[in-house]
Design a protein around this motif. Structure first.
Motif, PDB file in Angstrom:
ATOM      1  N   CYS A 192      30.738  51.262  42.750  1.00 35.13           N
ATOM      2  CA  CYS A 192      32.023  51.277  42.011  1.00 35.13           C
ATOM      3  C   CYS A 192      32.898  50.107  42.443  1.00 35.13           C
ATOM      4  O   CYS A 192      33.606  49.519  41.622  1.00 35.13           O
ATOM      5  CB  CYS A 192      32.768  52.588  42.257  1.00 35.13           C
ATOM      6  N   HIS A 193      32.844  49.777  43.733  1.00 38.79           N
ATOM      7  CA  HIS A 193      33.712  48.705  44.223  1.00 38.79           C
ATOM      8  C   HIS A 193      33.218  47.306  43.864  1.00 38.79           C
ATOM      9  O   HIS A 193      33.800  46.313  44.302  1.00 38.79           O
ATOM     10  CB  HIS A 193      33.974  48.872  45.727  1.00 38.79           C
ATOM     11  N   THR A 194      32.161  47.234  43.037  1.00 42.26           N
ATOM     12  CA  THR A 194      31.788  45.938  42.457  1.00 42.26           C
ATOM     13  C   THR A 194      32.508  45.772  41.101  1.00 42.26           C
ATOM     14  O   THR A 194      32.434  44.725  40.488  1.00 42.26           O
ATOM     15  CB  THR A 194      30.264  45.820  42.234  1.00 42.26           C
ATOM     16  N   LEU A 195      33.162  46.847  40.638  1.00 42.35           N
ATOM     17  CA  LEU A 195      33.822  46.818  39.316  1.00 42.35           C
ATOM     18  C   LEU A 195      35.330  46.620  39.477  1.00 42.35           C
ATOM     19  O   LEU A 195      35.977  47.294  40.296  1.00 42.35           O
ATOM     20  CB  LEU A 195      33.558  48.132  38.564  1.00 42.35           C
ATOM     21  N   GLN A 196      35.884  45.718  38.660  1.00 41.96           N
ATOM     22  CA  GLN A 196      37.299  45.353  38.791  1.00 41.96           C
ATOM     23  C   GLN A 196      38.227  46.561  38.617  1.00 41.96           C
ATOM     24  O   GLN A 196      39.250  46.667  39.287  1.00 41.96           O
ATOM     25  CB  GLN A 196      37.636  44.252  37.770  1.00 41.96           C
ATOM     26  N   ALA A 197      37.848  47.480  37.719  1.00 40.74           N
ATOM     27  CA  ALA A 197      38.707  48.652  37.461  1.00 40.74           C
ATOM     28  C   ALA A 197      38.936  49.452  38.742  1.00 40.74           C
ATOM     29  O   ALA A 197      40.043  49.942  38.995  1.00 40.74           O
ATOM     30  CB  ALA A 197      38.068  49.546  36.396  1.00 40.74           C
ATOM     31  N   PHE A 198      37.896  49.576  39.540  1.00 40.26           N
ATOM     32  CA  PHE A 198      38.002  50.333  40.792  1.00 40.26           C
ATOM     33  C   PHE A 198      38.720  49.516  41.862  1.00 40.26           C
ATOM     34  O   PHE A 198      39.527  50.058  42.630  1.00 40.26           O
ATOM     35  CB  PHE A 198      36.607  50.752  41.275  1.00 40.26           C
ATOM     36  N   ILE A 199      38.436  48.213  41.889  1.00 37.57           N
ATOM     37  CA  ILE A 199      39.095  47.345  42.886  1.00 37.57           C
ATOM     38  C   ILE A 199      40.610  47.368  42.650  1.00 37.57           C
ATOM     39  O   ILE A 199      41.399  47.550  43.568  1.00 37.57           O
ATOM     40  CB  ILE A 199      38.538  45.903  42.801  1.00 37.57           C
ATOM     41  N   ASP A 200      41.000  47.231  41.374  1.00 38.11           N
ATOM     42  CA  ASP A 200      42.441  47.197  41.061  1.00 38.11           C
ATOM     43  C   ASP A 200      43.125  48.538  41.346  1.00 38.11           C
ATOM     44  O   ASP A 200      44.337  48.578  41.543  1.00 38.11           O
ATOM     45  CB  ASP A 200      42.654  46.821  39.587  1.00 38.11           C
ATOM     46  N   ALA A 201      42.348  49.624  41.315  1.00 42.29           N
ATOM     47  CA  ALA A 201      42.939  50.958  41.548  1.00 42.29           C
ATOM     48  C   ALA A 201      43.031  51.310  43.033  1.00 42.29           C
ATOM     49  O   ALA A 201      43.674  52.306  43.399  1.00 42.29           O
ATOM     50  CB  ALA A 201      42.101  52.012  40.827  1.00 42.29           C
ATOM     51  N   GLU A 202      42.404  50.511  43.894  1.00 41.40           N
ATOM     52  CA  GLU A 202      42.365  50.793  45.336  1.00 41.40           C
ATOM     53  C   GLU A 202      43.769  50.967  45.927  1.00 41.40           C
ATOM     54  O   GLU A 202      44.672  50.171  45.613  1.00 41.40           O
ATOM     55  CB  GLU A 202      41.726  49.613  46.073  1.00 41.40           C
ATOM     56  N   PRO A 203      43.952  51.930  46.814  1.00 37.63           N
ATOM     57  CA  PRO A 203      45.258  52.098  47.457  1.00 37.63           C
ATOM     58  C   PRO A 203      45.802  50.799  48.058  1.00 37.63           C
ATOM     59  O   PRO A 203      46.978  50.470  47.890  1.00 37.63           O
ATOM     60  CB  PRO A 203      44.981  53.151  48.538  1.00 37.63           C
TER      61      PRO A 203
END
Ligand SMILES: N[C@@H](CCC(=O)N[C@@H](CS)C(=O)NCC(=O)O)C(=O)O
Length: 212
Positions: free
Chosen positions: A194-205
């Motif tokens: 998931c952390h290879t995907l921008q959507a998840f990276i941008d949502a990171e705390p």
């Protein structure tokens, strides 16, 4: 849309992931849980429960992250986060509920504050409490994921579903409470993917403006 939440709140994190996966713009409105801003009258006017997240649209005030996620799915069906068949949707909702109903609520801030402040539980034991319930849920989830021979890179199939909206914030919280994630190699691999995907990276705390 305005998302009232907090960088470290798992339920706010869920909604950020779904908004990002669906490519929807929103403004983040920080409610500082460490300062109990969720209990102030201004926020309680938005949600009398005094819990984040709240998603505000032009016409609606949405609360309860499971309901918000379902509303987003129904209102913005592109980049769907639910399988097409009812058995698949049942599975995705059941895996999500393992986290949303059975892990997160008993490790929530107000529960932990009650243990700390009213039952005088030491911080080390509070941590053990959290680890206990996260380990219980993750053990069962890991088994279910291992048994699913059709699973791709995610919890269900080859693309993110609602399960990842729940799982990734719960993994963040598990690490924060010192859970040994090496016991859950499939969950760890899904988190990594998931952390290879921008959507998840941008949502990171850590990527939120209100991050400490
Ligand atoms: N079932 C609710 C739970 C919301 C919730 O527990 N939010 C937490 C942050 S993750 C909160 O606002 N906690 C404040 C508190 O415990 O006082 C949902 O999914 O939206």
């Amino acid at each position: 849309m305005k998302l009232y939440g907090y960088f470290r709140s798992g339920t706010s994190h869920r909604v950020r992931i779904a908004l990002n996966l669906k490519g929807l713009d929103y403004e983040s409105m920080s409610v500082n849980l460490a300062q109990d801003q969720q209990l102030e009258p201004e926020f309680k006017a938005l949600n009398p429960q005094g819990l984040v997240p709240v998603l505000q649209t032009n016409d609606l005030q949405l609360f309860q992250s499971p309901a918000i996620l379902e509303w987003l799915e129904e209102t913005y069906p592109d980049t769907s986060l639910l399988p097409k068949d009812s058995a698949g949707r049942m599975r995705v909702r059941a895996l999500s509920a393992m986290i949303g109903c059975d892990i997160h609520p008993i490790n929530n801030r107000r529960i932990l504050q009650y243990l700390r402040n009213e039952l005088s539980v030491e911080e080390e034991q509070v941590k053990l409490w959290c680890q206990r319930w996260i380990n219980d849920g993750f053990t069962a989830l890991e088994k279910l994921l291992a048994e699913d021979k059709e699973r791709g890179d995610f919890c269900y199939g080859d693309s993110p579903t609602l399960v990842e909206c729940y799982l990734i914030p719960q993994v963040y919280s598990a690490r924060r409470f010192g859970v040994d994630m090496s016991a859950y190699p499939i969950i760890e691999a899904i988190d990594k993917h998931c952390h290879t995907l921008q959507a998840f990276i941008d949502a990171e705390p850590s990527n939120q403006e209100d991050a400490l």
